[in-house]
Design an enzyme around this catalytic site. Structure first.
Site, PDB file in Angstrom:
ATOM      1  N   ASN A 168     -10.050  -1.226  -1.961  1.00 41.98           N
ATOM      2  CA  ASN A 168      -8.703  -1.242  -1.948  1.00 41.98           C
ATOM      3  C   ASN A 168      -8.088  -2.095  -2.704  1.00 41.98           C
ATOM      4  OD1 ASN A 168      -6.180  -1.212  -0.548  1.00 41.98           O
ATOM      5  ND2 ASN A 168      -6.659  -1.478   1.531  1.00 41.98           N
ATOM      6  N   CYS A 211       0.784  -1.208  -0.010  1.00 42.43           N
ATOM      7  CA  CYS A 211       0.046  -0.187  -0.120  1.00 42.43           C
ATOM      8  C   CYS A 211       0.915   1.304   0.017  1.00 42.43           C
ATOM      9  CB  CYS A 211      -1.046   0.079   1.166  1.00 42.43           C
ATOM     10  SG  CYS A 211      -2.136  -1.527   1.149  1.00 42.43           S
ATOM     11  N   HIS A 227      -3.824   6.555   0.681  1.00 41.15           N
ATOM     12  CA  HIS A 227      -3.833   5.164   0.416  1.00 41.15           C
ATOM     13  C   HIS A 227      -5.536   4.858   0.669  1.00 41.15           C
ATOM     14  CE1 HIS A 227      -4.222   1.071   0.060  1.00 41.15           C
ATOM     15  NE2 HIS A 227      -4.291   0.680   1.492  1.00 41.15           N
TER      16      HIS A 227
END
Length: 336
Positions: free
Chosen positions: A293, A117, A263
Site C-alpha cells: 500500500n 489514499c 486504491h
C-alpha cells in the site's frame, strides 16, 4: 482561452531500491508465517525508502523517469502539485523545491497538499480545474509517500501493509485518457482512526507513549496509528455509494465500465468490496503484491501497470476510487 477537456498524458513512477519481503518480516516476527502475511494482505514485498531518502527525493526521481520515459520537456510544465503526508519540511513547500530541482520554469505555480489514499483522485480534480480554468496547460501531479518513516519498528501490522513510492503524472489539454466527472467526500469525524498525533503544532514534541493492544499491536502517539476495524467499516459504508455516485455523474452503469482501479489498500479489503459491489473479477484490477500500500501512489502505479499489461485498451472506460485517511474519498472516470 480555457480548455474544454483535460487528459492524462503520461504516468511514471519510482520505487526505492530497498525491498522488504515477507521472509524478512517473518525473521523479525517469528510468530507469523510468510503464507499468513501473503494470504491476509496479498502483499509479498514492499519498497522502503532509505534513512536519508525523502518524499521530495522520490518525487524528483519519479518526475525524471516521466521526462525520460515519456519524452516530456520539463520546461513545458506550468504547474506542480505534490501530494504527500511526509513532506521534507514544514516550510518551504516541497513542490517549490522540486520546481527548482527539476528545471521547471519560475513562471509555474507549485503547491503541496496533504492527503493520503484519496490524494491521487483529488489531484486529478485539482489539475483538471487548473487546465479547464485556463490557469495551466501542463500540470505535473506528483504523489510521494514515506509512510515507513511514520511506522513504529515493532508495528508488524502496518509494516506488512505499507510500502514507499512516488509517481508523476502529466495532466494536459491533450493525452490518452480524458478525465471525466468526479465524486468526492469527507468525514473528519473519523480523523482519530488513522493518525500520527505528534509532530504538528497540536503536539509538536514526541510524547514517548507506547501501548500494546489485546492483539499485540503497538500504539504510539509518535507513530502511525490505524484502527483497522474502524477503517474497514468506513470503507464498506462509503465506497459502494462512492462508486454509484461516480457512475451516475458520468451517466454510466456498472456494465459500461471496462475496469475498476481502486486504491490498493490490502487484498482482503479489495476482495470484500468487489464482492459487495458485485464487480466481476476480470473487471477489477489488483496491483499490490510487489508494491504494498503506497498510499496516494497506488492508483497511478496500478494505472501504469494495467496499461503495460494490456488490461486497458483504447476506448475503455476506467473508474478509479481512492479512500482513507481524513476520512476522505474520491472517484472519477477515465475515458481511454
Amino acid at each position: 482561452m480555457s480548455a474544454k477537456e483535460a487528459y492524462i498524458k503520461a504516468i511514471s513512477y519510482y520505487l526505492p531500491e530497498n525491498i522488504v519481503t515477507n521472509e524478512d518480516l517473518v525473521k523479525e516476527f517469528p510468530e507469523w508465517t510468510v503464507e499468513k502475511v501473503a494470504g491476509k494482505v496479498g502483499i509479498d514485498s514492499r519498497h522502503i525508502a532509505s534513512e536519508n531518502e525523502t518524499a521530495g527525493d522520490m518525487a524528483e526521481k519519479a518526475a525524471l523517469n516521466l521526462f525520460s520515459e515519456c519524452n516530456i520537456d520539463p520546461t513545458s510544465v506550468d504547474f506542480v502539485l505534490l501530494c504527500t503526508q511526509s513532506p521534507d519540511y514544514f516550510l518551504p513547500t516541497t513542490a517549490c523545491i522540486l520546481q527548482n530541482r527539476l528545471g521547471i520554469p519560475t513562471s509555474s505555480g507549485a503547491i503541496d497538499y496533504n492527503l493520503g489514499c484519496s490524494g491521487y483522485v483529488y489531484g486529478l480534480g485539482l489539475a483538471k480545474g487548473l487546465v479547464l480554468g485556463g490557469i495551466a496547460k501542463n500540470v505535473l501531479l506528483l504523489t510521494s509517500e514515506t509512510y515507513s518513516k511514520h511506522i513504529h519498528p515493532k508495528d508488524k501490522g502496518n509494516r506488512t501493509i505499507f510500502g514507499d513510492g512516488a509517481t508523476a503524472t502529466i495532466i494536459s489539454t491533450e493525452g490518452y485518457a480524458r478525465i471525466g466527472e468526479f465524486s468526492l467526500g469527507t468525514d473528519g469525524s473519523g480523523a482519530e482512526n488513522l493518525i500520527v498525533k505528534t509532530g504538528g503544532m497540536k503536539h509538536s514534541s514526541p510524547l514517548g507513549d507506547i501501548n500494546i493492544d489485546e492483539n499485540g499491536a503497538i500504539q504510539s502517539s509518535d507513530n502511525l496509528y490505524m484502527n483497522g476495524s474502524e477503517i474497514f467499516s468506513f470503507t464498506q459504508d462509503n465506497v459502494p455509494p462512492l462508486i454509484d455516485d461516480t457512475l451516475q455523474k458520468n451517466n454510466l452503469s456498472k456494465s459500461d465500465v471496462d475496469l475498476f482501479v481502486f486504491h490498493q489498500a490490502n487484498k482482503y479489503m479489495l476482495n470484500f468490496l468487489r464482492k459487495k459491489m458485485k464487480i466481476d473479477e476480470d473487471k477489477f484490477f489488483y496491483c499490490l503484491s510487489e508494491f504494498g500500500n503506497t498510499v496516494s501512489s497506488t492508483i497511478p502505479i496500478a494505472l501504469k501497470e494495467a496499461l503495460k499489461g494490456n488490461h486497458i485498451k483504447d476506448g475503455n472506460k476506467v473508474v478509479i476510487a481512492g479512500f482513507g485517511v481524513g476520512y476522505s474519498w474520491g472517484g472519477c472516470t477515465l475515458y481511454y
